[in-house]
Write an enzyme that holds these catalytic residues in place. Structure first.
Site: not given
Ligand code: UFG
Length: 325
Positions: A116, A140
């Site tokens: 990841t 994680y």
């Molecule tokens: N976000 C929102 N609202 C939501 C959901 C997400 O504003 O309802 C934002 C988050 O704060 C983030 C972006 O959208 O800035 C993307 O969020 P996601 O939850 O879709 O994905 P992440 O970037 O947090 O997570 C991904 C992978 C993880 C990994 C991570 C590494 O899904 O497995 O990147 O930082 F660990």
């Protein structure tokens, strides 16, 4: 060629199982069905089993005799990993060791690991390449680094060769909407956006508008799950061609802000859903974009769906179908 896929009934695993089957591989899925769905396994057989059950795992190795193993079965929710670290270390690390142990015992020397972008923590530069220091900021990410370290040491000491694929933001669904993200509690932005467009959620929250990015919201590199599957297939061919152990970032190399994704989701779905700006979510790096030059140059990976609208459209079509099930 026979490929054993752990977690093949889950979101990403099921897309790879489909791609393997369509490419003529014989596939067996080993999945404890804690989050996976039997209906998602479109090719090959499914054995319901846990990686902690080493006896069952060995039976599967003995009867299926895989030529390669792909390991998807892991927990992936960052905030949960902060609250229940032991759960993450036990499943993501100890169970991975059980699987590697079985590979060594049965002389399966080709291993593909789901890593990841979380291994980088808050990267010093964007786009991030594979040489960037590994400084995960949550259990994680640390559990995934631990497996990468174990793989590196184990492969150096013997015949096992592995490819570790560091996924950025995996999204979208099967073009024919047969499989997709199927977790009720999914928190991923594009899934939340299409669920909100369909009225399954009253509004979408934007977690922070004061980041040091062009529009103040976080930037991510969204990769369609079928392009990610293809990265697994080219990695598998590489290992069958005697390629040495390698690590690759999986992303397109450019990012979209949360606001850009939300605007695209409104346009693609045709629904002007409600959006609320709330505070920052803990542990979110401002920007995460992959430098995927190595994957493209070494393995000849060529993405076919580098198109945010397509990603959202496939996620939307899948989500519509889920409502009717
Ligand atoms: N976000 C929102 N609202 C939501 C959901 C997400 O504003 O309802 C934002 C988050 O704060 C983030 C972006 O959208 O800035 C993307 O969020 P996601 O939850 O879709 O994905 P992440 O970037 O947090 O997570 C991904 C992978 C993880 C990994 C991570 C590494 O899904 O497995 O990147 O930082 F660990």
């Amino acid at each position: 060629m026979r490929v054993l896929v752990t977690g093949g009934a889950g979101y990403i695993g099921s897309h790879v199982v489909k791609a393997l089957g369509e490419s003529g591989y014989e596939v067996l899925t080993y999945d404890n069905l804690s989050y996976g769905h039997p209906d998602s396994v479109l090719c090959g057989d499914l054995v319901a089993g846990d990686l902690a059950d080493t006896q069952k795992l060995r039976q599967v190795f003995a009867s299926f005799r895989p030529d390669a193993v792909m390991h998807f079965a892991a927990f992936i929710v960052v905030p949960e990993s902060v609250k229940e670290p032991l759960k993450y270390y036990r499943n993501n690390f100890c169970n991975a060791l059980n699987l590697i142990d079985a590979c060594l015992e049965f002389k399966v020397n080709r291993f593909i690991f789901s890593s990841t972008a979380a291994v980088y923590g808050i990267p010093g530069k964007i786009p991030v390449n594979e040489e960037e220091p590994l400084e995960p900021i949550n259990p994680y990410g640390r559990s995934k680094v631990m497996v990468e370290n174990a793989l590196s040491d184990i492969s150096a000491a013997g015949d096992l060769r592995y490819v570790s694929l560091r996924y950025f933001n995996v999204s979208g669904a099967d073009e024919k909407a047969r499989i997709g993200q199927n977790r009720k509690d999914a928190t991923h932005l594009i899934t939340v956006a299409v669920r909100t467009a369909l009225g399954k959620k009253p509004y979408l929250e934007i977690y922070g508008i004061d980041y040091p990015t062009p529009d103040g919201t976080c930037v991510r590199d969204y990769i369609h799950v079928d392009d990610l599957s293809d990265a697994h297939l080219v990695s598998l061919r590489y290992l069958f061609d005697n390629g040495r152990s390698e690590i690759f970032n999986c992303g397109y190399g450019h990012g979209y802000s949360v606001k850009e994704v939300v605007d695209a989701a409104k346009r693609v779905t045709g629904v002007d859903f409600r959006v609320i700006n709330t505070g920052r979510r803990e542990g979110d790096p401002p920007a995460l974009v992959a430098d995927s030059t190595k994957l493209r140059n070494t393995l000849g990976w060529k993405p076919g769906h580098d198109d945010l609208d397509y990603i959202i459209r496939t996620a939307f079509e899948w989500e519509k179908k889920l409502r009717n099930d």
